[in-house]
Design a protein around this motif. Structure first.
Motif, PDB file in Angstrom:
ATOM      1  N   PHE A 161     -12.223 -12.613 -34.227  1.00 31.75           N
ATOM      2  CA  PHE A 161     -11.966 -14.025 -34.491  1.00 31.75           C
ATOM      3  C   PHE A 161     -10.765 -14.168 -35.420  1.00 31.75           C
ATOM      4  CE2 PHE A 161     -14.906 -12.633 -37.768  1.00 31.75           C
ATOM      5  CZ  PHE A 161     -14.383 -13.178 -38.919  1.00 31.75           C
ATOM      6  N   LYS A 162     -10.104 -15.292 -35.311  1.00 33.83           N
ATOM      7  CA  LYS A 162      -8.956 -15.612 -36.150  1.00 33.83           C
ATOM      8  C   LYS A 162      -9.201 -16.931 -36.866  1.00 33.83           C
ATOM      9  CE  LYS A 162      -6.182 -12.150 -35.261  1.00 33.83           C
ATOM     10  NZ  LYS A 162      -5.804 -11.209 -36.337  1.00 33.83           N
ATOM     11  N   VAL A 163      -8.675 -17.033 -38.083  1.00 33.21           N
ATOM     12  CA  VAL A 163      -8.777 -18.261 -38.872  1.00 33.21           C
ATOM     13  C   VAL A 163      -7.379 -18.838 -39.027  1.00 33.21           C
ATOM     14  CG1 VAL A 163      -9.540 -19.307 -41.017  1.00 33.21           C
ATOM     15  CG2 VAL A 163     -10.732 -17.288 -40.133  1.00 33.21           C
ATOM     16  N   ASP A 164      -7.163 -20.015 -38.435  1.00 32.19           N
ATOM     17  CA  ASP A 164      -5.872 -20.690 -38.525  1.00 32.19           C
ATOM     18  C   ASP A 164      -5.856 -21.589 -39.756  1.00 32.19           C
ATOM     19  OD1 ASP A 164      -5.165 -19.489 -36.180  1.00 32.19           O
ATOM     20  OD2 ASP A 164      -5.404 -21.271 -34.929  1.00 32.19           O
ATOM     21  N   LEU A 165      -4.940 -21.319 -40.681  1.00 30.38           N
ATOM     22  CA  LEU A 165      -4.784 -22.139 -41.888  1.00 30.38           C
ATOM     23  C   LEU A 165      -3.645 -23.130 -41.697  1.00 30.38           C
ATOM     24  CD1 LEU A 165      -5.008 -19.517 -44.794  1.00 30.38           C
ATOM     25  CD2 LEU A 165      -6.869 -20.806 -43.737  1.00 30.38           C
ATOM     26  N   ARG A 222       7.651 -24.402 -34.999  1.00 24.34           N
ATOM     27  CA  ARG A 222       7.810 -22.943 -34.986  1.00 24.34           C
ATOM     28  C   ARG A 222       7.146 -22.258 -36.178  1.00 24.34           C
ATOM     29  NH1 ARG A 222      13.336 -24.414 -33.455  1.00 24.34           N
ATOM     30  NH2 ARG A 222      13.932 -24.099 -35.635  1.00 24.34           N
ATOM     31  N   LEU A 223       6.612 -23.049 -37.105  1.00 22.53           N
ATOM     32  CA  LEU A 223       6.053 -22.467 -38.326  1.00 22.53           C
ATOM     33  C   LEU A 223       4.595 -22.062 -38.121  1.00 22.53           C
ATOM     34  CD1 LEU A 223       7.633 -24.727 -41.108  1.00 22.53           C
ATOM     35  CD2 LEU A 223       8.195 -22.355 -40.540  1.00 22.53           C
ATOM     36  N   PHE A 224       4.386 -21.122 -37.212  1.00 25.30           N
ATOM     37  CA  PHE A 224       3.043 -20.576 -37.031  1.00 25.30           C
ATOM     38  C   PHE A 224       3.164 -19.078 -36.757  1.00 25.30           C
ATOM     39  CE2 PHE A 224       4.414 -21.688 -32.776  1.00 25.30           C
ATOM     40  CZ  PHE A 224       3.938 -20.655 -31.986  1.00 25.30           C
ATOM     41  N   GLU A 228       4.179 -14.278 -42.983  1.00 25.31           N
ATOM     42  CA  GLU A 228       5.631 -14.384 -43.143  1.00 25.31           C
ATOM     43  C   GLU A 228       6.114 -15.817 -42.936  1.00 25.31           C
ATOM     44  OE1 GLU A 228       4.783 -13.753 -38.838  1.00 25.31           O
ATOM     45  OE2 GLU A 228       4.128 -12.771 -40.701  1.00 25.31           O
ATOM     46  N   VAL A 229       5.303 -16.635 -42.249  1.00 22.62           N
ATOM     47  CA  VAL A 229       5.644 -18.038 -42.027  1.00 22.62           C
ATOM     48  C   VAL A 229       5.828 -18.767 -43.352  1.00 22.62           C
ATOM     49  CG1 VAL A 229       4.676 -20.228 -41.200  1.00 22.62           C
ATOM     50  CG2 VAL A 229       4.584 -18.197 -39.755  1.00 22.62           C
ATOM     51  N   LEU A 230       5.074 -18.365 -44.365  1.00 18.06           N
ATOM     52  CA  LEU A 230       5.162 -19.042 -45.661  1.00 18.06           C
ATOM     53  C   LEU A 230       6.538 -18.855 -46.287  1.00 18.06           C
ATOM     54  CD1 LEU A 230       1.631 -18.008 -47.025  1.00 18.06           C
ATOM     55  CD2 LEU A 230       2.305 -20.182 -45.966  1.00 18.06           C
ATOM     56  N   LYS A 231       7.110 -17.666 -46.159  1.00 19.92           N
ATOM     57  CA  LYS A 231       8.459 -17.423 -46.688  1.00 19.92           C
ATOM     58  C   LYS A 231       9.497 -18.210 -45.905  1.00 19.92           C
ATOM     59  CE  LYS A 231       7.414 -12.792 -48.438  1.00 19.92           C
ATOM     60  NZ  LYS A 231       7.769 -11.342 -48.364  1.00 19.92           N
ATOM     61  N   GLU A 232       9.316 -18.279 -44.589  1.00 22.20           N
ATOM     62  CA  GLU A 232      10.254 -19.043 -43.771  1.00 22.20           C
ATOM     63  C   GLU A 232      10.208 -20.522 -44.138  1.00 22.20           C
ATOM     64  OE1 GLU A 232      13.024 -19.915 -40.644  1.00 22.20           O
ATOM     65  OE2 GLU A 232      12.542 -18.167 -41.874  1.00 22.20           O
ATOM     66  N   ALA A 233       9.006 -21.050 -44.374  1.00 22.46           N
ATOM     67  CA  ALA A 233       8.871 -22.456 -44.749  1.00 22.46           C
ATOM     68  C   ALA A 233       9.523 -22.727 -46.100  1.00 22.46           C
ATOM     69  CB  ALA A 233       7.390 -22.836 -44.785  1.00 22.46           C
ATOM     70  N   ALA A 234       9.368 -21.809 -47.043  1.00 22.08           N
ATOM     71  CA  ALA A 234       9.965 -21.983 -48.369  1.00 22.08           C
ATOM     72  C   ALA A 234      11.488 -22.034 -48.280  1.00 22.08           C
ATOM     73  CB  ALA A 234       9.522 -20.841 -49.281  1.00 22.08           C
ATOM     74  N   ARG A 235      12.033 -21.338 -47.311  1.00 17.04           N
ATOM     75  CA  ARG A 235      13.495 -21.334 -47.136  1.00 17.04           C
ATOM     76  C   ARG A 235      14.005 -22.645 -46.554  1.00 17.04           C
ATOM     77  NH1 ARG A 235      17.072 -20.458 -43.245  1.00 17.04           N
ATOM     78  NH2 ARG A 235      15.458 -20.167 -41.665  1.00 17.04           N
ATOM     79  N   ILE A 236      13.165 -23.330 -45.761  1.00 15.30           N
ATOM     80  CA  ILE A 236      13.626 -24.491 -45.006  1.00 15.30           C
ATOM     81  C   ILE A 236      13.333 -25.815 -45.697  1.00 15.30           C
ATOM     82  CG2 ILE A 236      13.297 -25.784 -42.855  1.00 15.30           C
ATOM     83  CD1 ILE A 236      12.790 -23.082 -41.493  1.00 15.30           C
ATOM     84  N   VAL A 237      12.109 -26.009 -46.194  1.00 14.19           N
ATOM     85  CA  VAL A 237      11.719 -27.350 -46.652  1.00 14.19           C
ATOM     86  C   VAL A 237      12.352 -27.672 -48.000  1.00 14.19           C
ATOM     87  CG1 VAL A 237       9.547 -27.394 -45.375  1.00 14.19           C
ATOM     88  CG2 VAL A 237       9.577 -26.510 -47.712  1.00 14.19           C
ATOM     89  N   ARG A 238      12.692 -28.951 -48.147  1.00 13.53           N
ATOM     90  CA  ARG A 238      13.316 -29.419 -49.377  1.00 13.53           C
ATOM     91  C   ARG A 238      12.539 -30.552 -50.035  1.00 13.53           C
ATOM     92  NH1 ARG A 238      15.067 -25.329 -49.119  1.00 13.53           N
ATOM     93  NH2 ARG A 238      17.216 -24.571 -48.903  1.00 13.53           N
ATOM     94  N   LEU A 265      -6.333 -13.861 -40.777  1.00 12.38           N
ATOM     95  CA  LEU A 265      -5.650 -15.124 -41.042  1.00 12.38           C
ATOM     96  C   LEU A 265      -4.399 -15.296 -40.201  1.00 12.38           C
ATOM     97  CD1 LEU A 265      -5.785 -15.306 -44.954  1.00 12.38           C
ATOM     98  CD2 LEU A 265      -7.404 -16.270 -43.301  1.00 12.38           C
ATOM     99  N   THR A 266      -4.194 -16.510 -39.715  1.00 14.76           N
ATOM    100  CA  THR A 266      -2.910 -16.932 -39.160  1.00 14.76           C
ATOM    101  C   THR A 266      -2.527 -18.247 -39.849  1.00 14.76           C
ATOM    102  OG1 THR A 266      -3.945 -18.132 -37.332  1.00 14.76           O
ATOM    103  CG2 THR A 266      -3.329 -15.841 -36.931  1.00 14.76           C
ATOM    104  N   ILE A 267      -1.240 -18.547 -39.853  1.00 14.01           N
ATOM    105  CA  ILE A 267      -0.735 -19.737 -40.524  1.00 14.01           C
ATOM    106  C   ILE A 267      -0.143 -20.675 -39.480  1.00 14.01           C
ATOM    107  CG2 ILE A 267       0.798 -20.623 -42.322  1.00 14.01           C
ATOM    108  CD1 ILE A 267      -1.297 -18.699 -43.390  1.00 14.01           C
ATOM    109  N   ASP A 268      -0.466 -21.968 -39.584  1.00 12.00           N
ATOM    110  CA  ASP A 268       0.129 -22.977 -38.704  1.00 12.00           C
ATOM    111  C   ASP A 268       0.479 -24.189 -39.554  1.00 12.00           C
ATOM    112  OD1 ASP A 268       0.972 -24.685 -36.783  1.00 12.00           O
ATOM    113  OD2 ASP A 268      -0.808 -24.544 -35.513  1.00 12.00           O
TER     114      ASP A 268
END
Length: 435
Positions: A161-165, A222-224, A228-238, A265-268
């Protein structure tokens, strides 16, 4: 003789659950409640009916439109069958528990009913069990909910099973920063929900936004993926709201690592479910082959305040029907088995009744074969009914002070005294219960 044909069909979207599956559902419900109790939660029992206008206070329009309603001839008011348990818990906390110290750790279990589209094939009856943590606004409280849900899945022996956060405040920050409202905003939200990057790009060509907002909106679908998605989001959002929401989910993930919950865990961050209900972290549990979420939850800090008592809250609920289906798909079917069928070959029933009572007092499931039939028929009945063994009383073996214990599955049998029987059956039962 004329045979009357009776229509015994059930309404679409509900079902009978016979002994095997009914026992499985009951055990899954108890697993949720046992995990909740181990984490310090206490069970409440909300009513099966509420006044519709009271219940509606805690529901969004989506749930309200799917609620079963009918007139109450006693009061003239409209009654409703709850489509979800969380609004009921919110009402209980705000009215019945408002003078009790926070936090409240509450568990619950029961069935809810919702209208479903006929073409969808979805059940209108949902068996839920879950928890609500009221009075704590912190990443640790959010992480506790996810960790508990994972513990429930592990207790049920569910694999893969996977948990999508997700984090609805992250999405809300991006949408607010864009300045879009009305139909343009709804169209963008729908495209993001579908992960449709090309539609987002087309809509942004029609509804121009600032360059920073364009980058954020184009990134959302694309942020799922992994963490590593968390680092990508930190780079993009302002925008500040999204950055605070991102910090929240980062802290939750770090705490979950301390709980030993990371691999599933997965991130969405583009998850838009619950934008009108949740206020922070959201999560859902999935397994391959089952479309519906096995469990879902998240933070809903504004709900209890609708009933006049402001308190932050988070929680989750398990869909026990979906969980059972997932376990069946993985081959984890579990048939309810009773321990013993007592076959009395003698006319005197005293010994059979005494022995049955003694075994039940020791915690075993014992049925007496009251119907008069031969031993072979009783053995067949035991196999078909999931009874592990047949104990024969009052035949020739007992003349030597012994009983016959016959295993239903392979017909192997042993002769033993009463003391040997109780000792051996006790050992056998303890072995069964430990597996």
């Amino acid at each position: 003789m004329d045979v009357k044909i009776v229509d015994t069909a059930l309404p679409r979207g509900v079902a009978d659950y016979l002994p095997g599956r009914a026992a499985r559902l009951s055990e899954l419900e108890q697993q949720v409640l046992r995990v909740a109790a181990a984490w310090g939660f206490q069970q409440v029992l909300p009513p099966a009916l509420e006044f519709e206008d009271v219940l509606a206070i805690g529901m969004g329009e989506g749930l309200r439109s799917r609620t079963f309603r009918f007139d109450d001839w006693q009061t003239g008011r409209l009654l409703a069958i709850p489509p979800d348990s969380t609004p009921q818990i919110a009402r209980i906390v705000a009215t019945r528990l408002k003078d009790q110290p926070l936090p409240h750790r509450i568990s619950y279990a029961g069935r809810v009913l919702r209208h479903a589209e006929l073409q969808s094939g979805r059940s209108r009856e949902i068996m839920q069990a879950g928890v609500e943590l009221i009075g704590l606004d912190s990443p640790e409280a959010d992480a506790e909910m996810v960790a508990m849900a994972v513990e429930v899945m592990n207790a049920a022996k569910l694999r893969d099973f996977k948990v999508d956060l997700g984090q609805v405040a992250f999405c809300q920050g991006v949408f607010e920063a864009s300045g879009l409202v009305g139909e343009p905003l709804r169209a963008i939200q729908q495209a993001v929900a579908l992960k449709d990057v090309s539609s987002v790009e087309m809509l942004l060509g029609r509804y121009p936004v600032s360059e920073s907002s364009r980058s954020e909106l184009m990134a959302l679908p694309r942020l799922f993926g992994g963490c590593e998605v968390l680092k990508e989001a930190a780079r993009i959002v302002r925008n500040e709201r999204s950055r605070q929401a991102l910090q929240n989910i980062v802290e939750v993930v770090e705490i979950l690592a301390l709980h030993g919950v990371s691999d599933c865990l997965t991130i969405d961050l583009g998850e838009t479910r619950g934008l009108d209900y949740h206020t922070g972290l959201t999560f859902e549990g999935f397994v391959p082959g089952i479309g519906d979420a096995l469990f879902s939850g998240g933070r809903y800090d504004d709900l209890i305040g609708r009933y006049g008592f402001d308190a932050p809250a988070t929680g989750f609920t398990c869909n026990l029907f979906s969980l059972m289906q997932a376990l069946e798909l993985q081959g984890e079917t579990q048939h309810e088995q009773r321990d013993l069928l007592i076959f009395n070959a003698a006319d005197d029933r005293r010994e059979a009744l005494e022995l049955s009572r003694e075994l039940r007092q020791r915690g075993y499931a014992v049925a007496r074969d009251i119907i008069k039939r031969d031993l072979e028929a009783s053995l067949c009945y035991a196999v078909q009914s999931g009874i592990r063994a047949v104990l024969v009383i009052g035949d020739s073996a007992q003349e030597q002070g012994q009983y016959r214990l016959i295993q239903s599955a392979d017909r192997t049998e042993q002769n033993m005294t009463r003391e040997q029987l109780l000792q051996q059956f006790c050992c056998k039962a303890e072995t069964i219960r430990s597996t």
